[in-house]
Motif scaffolding. Sequence first.
Motif, short mmCIF file in Angstrom:
data_model
loop_
_atom_site.label_atom_id
_atom_site.label_comp_id
_atom_site.label_asym_id
_atom_site.label_seq_id
_atom_site.Cartn_x
_atom_site.Cartn_y
_atom_site.Cartn_z
N PRO A 139 86.35 84.85 -51.41
CA PRO A 139 86.83 85.34 -50.12
C PRO A 139 87.55 84.27 -49.31
O PRO A 139 87.25 83.08 -49.41
CB PRO A 139 85.56 85.79 -49.40
CG PRO A 139 84.45 85.11 -50.11
CD PRO A 139 84.90 84.83 -51.50
N ILE A 140 88.49 84.72 -48.50
CA ILE A 140 89.18 83.83 -47.56
C ILE A 140 88.33 83.81 -46.29
O ILE A 140 88.00 84.86 -45.73
CB ILE A 140 90.59 84.33 -47.26
CG1 ILE A 140 91.42 84.34 -48.55
CG2 ILE A 140 91.25 83.48 -46.17
CD1 ILE A 140 92.73 85.09 -48.43
N ILE A 141 87.98 82.62 -45.84
CA ILE A 141 87.11 82.44 -44.68
C ILE A 141 87.96 81.89 -43.54
O ILE A 141 88.63 80.87 -43.70
CB ILE A 141 85.97 81.45 -44.99
CG1 ILE A 141 85.16 81.93 -46.19
CG2 ILE A 141 85.09 81.25 -43.76
CD1 ILE A 141 84.23 80.88 -46.75
N GLU A 142 87.91 82.58 -42.40
CA GLU A 142 88.67 82.12 -41.23
C GLU A 142 87.75 82.01 -40.02
O GLU A 142 86.85 82.82 -39.83
CB GLU A 142 89.78 83.12 -40.88
CG GLU A 142 90.87 83.22 -41.92
CD GLU A 142 91.91 84.24 -41.52
OE1 GLU A 142 92.75 83.92 -40.65
OE2 GLU A 142 91.87 85.36 -42.06
N ILE A 143 88.01 80.99 -39.22
CA ILE A 143 87.36 80.85 -37.92
C ILE A 143 88.46 81.03 -36.87
O ILE A 143 89.45 80.31 -36.89
CB ILE A 143 86.69 79.49 -37.75
CG1 ILE A 143 85.62 79.30 -38.83
CG2 ILE A 143 86.08 79.34 -36.34
CD1 ILE A 143 84.99 77.91 -38.86
N ILE A 144 88.26 82.02 -36.01
CA ILE A 144 89.26 82.33 -35.00
C ILE A 144 88.64 82.08 -33.63
O ILE A 144 87.60 82.66 -33.29
CB ILE A 144 89.71 83.80 -35.12
CG1 ILE A 144 90.30 84.04 -36.51
CG2 ILE A 144 90.70 84.16 -34.00
CD1 ILE A 144 90.49 85.49 -36.86
N GLU A 145 89.26 81.21 -32.87
CA GLU A 145 88.79 80.90 -31.51
C GLU A 145 89.60 81.73 -30.52
O GLU A 145 90.82 81.63 -30.48
CB GLU A 145 88.96 79.42 -31.21
CG GLU A 145 88.22 78.49 -32.13
CD GLU A 145 86.71 78.56 -32.01
OE1 GLU A 145 86.20 79.07 -30.99
OE2 GLU A 145 86.02 78.08 -32.93
N LYS A 146 88.91 82.57 -29.76
CA LYS A 146 89.58 83.37 -28.72
C LYS A 146 89.55 82.59 -27.41
O LYS A 146 88.60 81.88 -27.12
CB LYS A 146 88.86 84.70 -28.51
CG LYS A 146 88.85 85.58 -29.73
CD LYS A 146 88.31 86.96 -29.43
CE LYS A 146 86.85 86.94 -29.05
NZ LYS A 146 86.28 88.27 -28.84
N ASP A 147 90.58 82.71 -26.64
CA ASP A 147 90.60 82.04 -25.34
C ASP A 147 90.75 83.01 -24.20
O ASP A 147 91.27 84.01 -24.20
CB ASP A 147 91.74 81.01 -25.26
CG ASP A 147 91.42 79.82 -26.14
OD1 ASP A 147 90.28 79.34 -26.10
OD2 ASP A 147 92.33 79.38 -26.87
#
Length: 147
Positions: A139-147
């Motif tokens: 799997p492709i793992i992403e961390i997305i930071e919302k602002d």
Amino acid sequence: MIVSIKELQEDIFRKFTEKTNGGDFGIVNIEFPLITETLVVSLEHYRNQNTIYKFSFENIQSYMLIQENLPDEKKEGVLYSSDFKSIILKELINSKYMEYLHSWTDLKIFFEGIALKKIRHYCVYAQNILVNVITDQVPIIEIIEKD
């Protein structure tokens, strides 16, 4: 930002302490557009909705969503890969789900020999929900930071 399984785990422990477990996370989105056949599962920690952990699974052979029925890991004999394991995403080895697919479905027709050995069982752990995924792709793992 795309990260490794190790970087995922480090990010979780840095933000939420090492006592954090899958029950501290909630699934906020599950997508499975038939055009792309990519299953996407997104989670947030209950204390911090500014970070999304997103897992994209390609070339899905099977998936199963389980709510409120967590397995008895000891009784089932669940083993986890030591190379691919975090508190919210794990690779399972010799699972009952994989046994079922090998024994009772046409999985072997589509994947023979070496290709069949590449099939993996991944599981996303969140509070009261498990998403089991069978695929031959990491799997492709992403961390997305919302602002």
